[in-house]
Design an enzyme around this catalytic site. Structure first.
Site, PDB file in Angstrom:
ATOM      1  N   LEU A   1       0.775  -1.297  -0.012  1.00  0.00           N
ATOM      2  CA  LEU A   1       0.304   0.040  -0.093  1.00  0.00           C
ATOM      3  C   LEU A   1       0.933   1.255  -0.144  1.00  0.00           C
ATOM      4  O   LEU A   1       0.571   2.274  -0.344  1.00  0.00           O
ATOM      5  CB  LEU A   1      -0.762   0.120   1.267  1.00  0.00           C
ATOM      6  CG  LEU A   1      -1.759  -1.213   1.200  1.00  0.00           C
ATOM      7  CD1 LEU A   1      -2.670  -1.257   2.790  1.00  0.00           C
ATOM      8  CD2 LEU A   1      -2.966  -0.895   0.224  1.00  0.00           C
ATOM      9  N   GLY A   2       2.001   1.096   0.674  1.00  0.00           N
ATOM     10  CA  GLY A   2       2.919   2.391   0.632  1.00  0.00           C
ATOM     11  C   GLY A   2       4.370   2.138   1.280  1.00  0.00           C
ATOM     12  O   GLY A   2       4.323   0.888   1.893  1.00  0.00           O
TER      13      GLY A   2
ATOM     14  N   GLY B   1       8.337   3.425   2.396  1.00  0.00           N
ATOM     15  CA  GLY B   1       9.197   4.454   2.585  1.00  0.00           C
ATOM     16  C   GLY B   1      10.681   3.825   2.727  1.00  0.00           C
ATOM     17  O   GLY B   1      11.177   2.602   2.362  1.00  0.00           O
TER      18      GLY B   1
ATOM     19  N   PHE C   1      12.667   2.963   5.465  1.00  0.00           N
ATOM     20  CA  PHE C   1      12.658   2.063   6.523  1.00  0.00           C
ATOM     21  C   PHE C   1      11.486   1.224   6.690  1.00  0.00           C
ATOM     22  O   PHE C   1      11.526   0.057   7.332  1.00  0.00           O
ATOM     23  CB  PHE C   1      12.954   2.503   7.885  1.00  0.00           C
ATOM     24  CG  PHE C   1      14.180   3.480   7.798  1.00  0.00           C
ATOM     25  CD1 PHE C   1      15.365   2.938   7.616  1.00  0.00           C
ATOM     26  CD2 PHE C   1      14.175   4.928   8.249  1.00  0.00           C
ATOM     27  CE1 PHE C   1      16.626   3.812   7.480  1.00  0.00           C
ATOM     28  CE2 PHE C   1      15.383   5.593   8.129  1.00  0.00           C
ATOM     29  CZ  PHE C   1      16.761   4.835   7.800  1.00  0.00           C
TER      30      PHE C   1
ATOM     31  N   ASP D   1       1.913  15.653  13.441  1.00  0.00           N
ATOM     32  CA  ASP D   1       2.125  15.478  11.871  1.00  0.00           C
ATOM     33  C   ASP D   1       0.964  15.394  11.102  1.00  0.00           C
ATOM     34  O   ASP D   1       0.419  14.664  10.365  1.00  0.00           O
ATOM     35  CB  ASP D   1       2.903  14.203  11.773  1.00  0.00           C
ATOM     36  CG  ASP D   1       3.669  14.263  10.490  1.00  0.00           C
ATOM     37  OD1 ASP D   1       3.373  15.296   9.612  1.00  0.00           O
ATOM     38  OD2 ASP D   1       4.235  13.421  10.259  1.00  0.00           O
TER      39      ASP D   1
HETATM   40  N1  ADE Z   1      -1.677   3.012   3.899  1.00  0.00           N
HETATM   41  C1  ADE Z   1      -1.106   3.141   5.306  1.00  0.00           C
HETATM   42  N2  ADE Z   1      -1.808   3.059   6.220  1.00  0.00           N
HETATM   43  C2  ADE Z   1      -3.221   2.525   5.889  1.00  0.00           C
HETATM   44  C3  ADE Z   1      -4.389   2.030   6.276  1.00  0.00           C
HETATM   45  N3  ADE Z   1      -4.385   1.674   7.518  1.00  0.00           N
HETATM   46  N4  ADE Z   1      -5.179   1.637   5.365  1.00  0.00           N
HETATM   47  C4  ADE Z   1      -5.059   1.612   4.084  1.00  0.00           C
HETATM   48  N5  ADE Z   1      -3.908   2.136   3.500  1.00  0.00           N
HETATM   49  C5  ADE Z   1      -2.896   2.600   4.300  1.00  0.00           C
END
Ligand code: ADE
Length: 299
Positions: free
Chosen positions: A28-29, A31, A33, A157
């Site tokens: 999903l994402g 970075g 680390f 943040d």
């Molecule tokens: N990206 C980062 N955290 C998430 C989450 N809890 N649900 C969906 N995408 C995300």
């Protein structure tokens, strides 16, 4: 990350999840680390729920592990709220540290704003049609901030990249720590320990002295978040870099300009959030009431 607190291993152990219950899915994402993946979590009573799993990469510094443990403790202390991303538990035995979070189907508000900007180029009416959705999200974020303040937590943040949107359109405050690493946009390595800091969302007292964050600094960041929404996810202060440069501009009364897509009244609310003296800024409750009293401020 948010206001620091110590790591309470006993509290963490109560929330341990057996990693065998997780079935890891797509990324999903990502970075430097850590990354976040979609997963399913097998329920004790049978069936599965979709979750998001935040974990460290193999190359993560040991401080990243400590940060993730601290983030978990903060989320546990924070308690459940509809506008804060939920923590299901943590895997720490027999493998890498993994934080199991409530899954937000629509991802980050920042991505949603980018999508809206693209759609609005094809058809301007989508903005007016979807306005109420974003108004509700901002009221939701305020409710989340009110909850954090009631728990004496400063997030530090608040930004569109750290607001996640779940299936029903509810906005949830996320990222109690590693976020600045997970979503690299908007951070600058300027901290005393060379950490990544969200300079353009930081109140002057935070730019001047990182130890000075209060719940009023979160209100400042919320003002920048309102600006991001009205600017459909554009980055604040384009071309302006460096904590000292931003601080000096703010000190000299410079503020983000009024976005075309918001009313004068909504811009006045942003300016209240950006009062140099934090004592003169409204609290989250006051901001929420003003949003509710003027529900057509965007687009
Ligand atoms: N990206 C980062 N955290 C998430 C989450 N809890 N649900 C969906 N995408 C995300």
């Amino acid at each position: 990350g948010p206001s620091s607190s110590s790591i309470d291993m006993d509290m963490l152990k109560e929330r341990e999840i057996d990693r065998g219950r997780l079935q890891i899915g797509q990324l999903l994402g990502e970075g430097a680390f850590g990354h976040v993946v979609k997963a399913t979590l097998e329920q004790p009573e049978g069936g599965n729920v979709v979750v998001a799993v935040k974990k460290l990469k193999d190359n993560a510094e040991t401080t990243a592990r400590t940060d993730l443990l601290r983030e978990t403790c903060i989320m546990l202390l924070c308690g459940d709220h509809d506008n804060v991303i939920g923590l299901k538990g943590i895997c720490f035995r027999d493998g890498p540290l993994q934080l199991v979070l409530e899954y937000a189907e629509h991802g980050s508000l920042l991505h949603l704003l980018w999508t809206l900007r693209a759609e609005s180029k094809l058809n301007r009416t989508v903005l007016v049609n979807k306005r109420h959705i974003f108004e509700n999200m901002m009221v939701g974020v305020c409710c989340g901030l009110e909850h954090l303040a009631s728990q004496r937590l400063v997030h530090r943040d608040i930004a569109a990249r750290n607001i996640l949107i779940c299936g029903k359109g509810t906005a949830k405050i996320a990222d109690f720590g590693l976020a600045r690493d997970t979503y690299a946009v908007g951070y600058h390595r300027q901290g005393r320990g060379n950490e990544l800091l969200p300079l353009k969302w930081m109140a002057p007292e935070g730019l001047k002295n990182e130890a000075m964050f209060t719940h009023k600094s979160d209100v400042w960041s919320f003002g920048v978040l309102l600006w991001e929404v009205a600017q459909l996810g554009r980055t604040p202060y384009p071309g302006m870099d460096g904590a000292d440069r931003i601080y000096d501009a703010l000190r000299n009364h410079f503020r983000l300009p009024r976005p075309q897509l918001c009313t004068e009244e909504r811009y006045q609310l942003m300016l209240k959030c950006w009062k140099f003296n934090e004592k003169r800024r409204p609290d989250a409750t006051t901001v929420r009431k003003q949003l509710e009293a003027d529900p057509n401020g965007f687009f």
